[in-house]
Write an enzyme that holds these catalytic residues in place. Structure first.
Site, mmCIF file in Angstrom:
data_model
loop_
_atom_site.group_PDB
_atom_site.id
_atom_site.type_symbol
_atom_site.label_atom_id
_atom_site.label_comp_id
_atom_site.label_asym_id
_atom_site.label_seq_id
_atom_site.Cartn_x
_atom_site.Cartn_y
_atom_site.Cartn_z
ATOM 1 N N LYS A 34 0.858 -1.191 0.000
ATOM 2 C CA LYS A 34 0.000 0.000 0.000
ATOM 3 C C LYS A 34 0.892 1.238 0.000
ATOM 4 O O LYS A 34 1.761 1.400 0.870
ATOM 5 C CB LYS A 34 -0.871 -0.042 1.247
HETATM 6 O O1 G3P Z 1 -8.961 1.984 4.495
HETATM 7 C C1 G3P Z 1 -8.832 3.299 4.958
HETATM 8 C C2 G3P Z 1 -9.586 3.426 6.213
HETATM 9 O O2 G3P Z 1 -9.015 2.649 7.224
HETATM 10 C C3 G3P Z 1 -9.791 4.807 6.692
HETATM 11 O O3 G3P Z 1 -10.971 4.767 7.378
HETATM 12 O O4 G3P Z 1 -12.645 5.513 8.969
HETATM 13 O O5 G3P Z 1 -10.227 6.144 9.274
HETATM 14 O O6 G3P Z 1 -11.572 7.177 7.476
HETATM 15 P P1 G3P Z 1 -11.368 5.969 8.328
#
Ligand code: G3P
Length: 217
Positions: free
Chosen positions: A87
């Protein structure tokens, strides 16, 4: 549409995997920290454990921000297991690294994508997955699902093979909307996946079926 789980929590990965509908896992440094996984060796071991648990792709994120560092880290991550996907953040050196990985047959997921322009660059650089963060886009007052739809349209017109991996999913409706918008993959917290199966009429209907079944025993 493929279902990935967005966590580094082994119990949640196992629970989703046991459902039989899990196609892969995504992690990031914040999710690793949330599980208390610290230090290079512990992080590598944790990625190995996850990659052995599931058959599908497991995204493991580099933390370097320069080309050489990203390539060195990505090579180590990719060597853990064949289903590890490196990634890489959507920054200038990240684009260069995506191209290098693509030329060297290492699978990649371009992360922190918030615009169609970034998604075009990721595809041009040969990323296998592009990760638009739809929840964070919604948080800012824009429409994350609309971005998925825009990228899907562009990729179809241009014939890009990069898979659209909708990330930063916050609820079951996000998953449904991403499916409608043409996402190839949704990476979701376990709660959002399980939320898809809930409907009060299912519970009421089942209770009635079970009650009636007792009556005819
Ligand atoms: O895959 C990306 C994700 O983990 C981000 O999620 O909820 O932190 O915006 P969030």
């Amino acid at each position: 549409m493929k279902f990935f789980i967005d966590t580094a929590n082994l119990a949640q990965i196992k629970e989703a995997n046991d459902l039989g509908i899990l196609d892969g896992v995504t992690t990031n440094p914040s999710l690793m920290a949330k599980e208390g996984i610290k230090g290079e060796q512990a992080i590598m071991n944790h990625y190995k454990t996850i990659a052995e648990l599931v058959d599908g792709d497991v995204s493991a994120e580099v933390i370097s921000t320069d080309f050489d560092g990203m390539v060195a880290e990505g090579k180590k991550l990719a060597a853990i297991r064949p289903n590890i996907v490196v990634k890489v953040p959507m920054i200038k050196d990240g684009v260069k690294a995506l191209k290098w990985f693509s030329d060297n047959n290492i699978k990649t997921n371009c992360t922190l994508v918030f615009s169609a322009g970034q998604a075009i660059l990721a595809a041009k650089a040969g990323a296998n997955y592009v990760s638009p963060f739809i929840g964070r886009i919604d948080d800012g007052g824009w429409d994350g699902v609309q971005l998925i739809e825009q990228i899907a349209g562009i990729y179809t017109i241009q014939g890009f093979e990069t898979e659209i991996l909708a990330a930063s999913i916050r609820n079951p409706l996000h998953i449904i909307k991403c499916a409608e918008a043409g996402a190839d993959v949704c990476t979701c917290p376990l709660d959002s996946i399980l939320g898809l199966l809930k409907h009060p009429l299912t519970d009421i209907g089942l209770a009635k079926f079970l009650a009636d079944a007792k009556g005819v025993k």
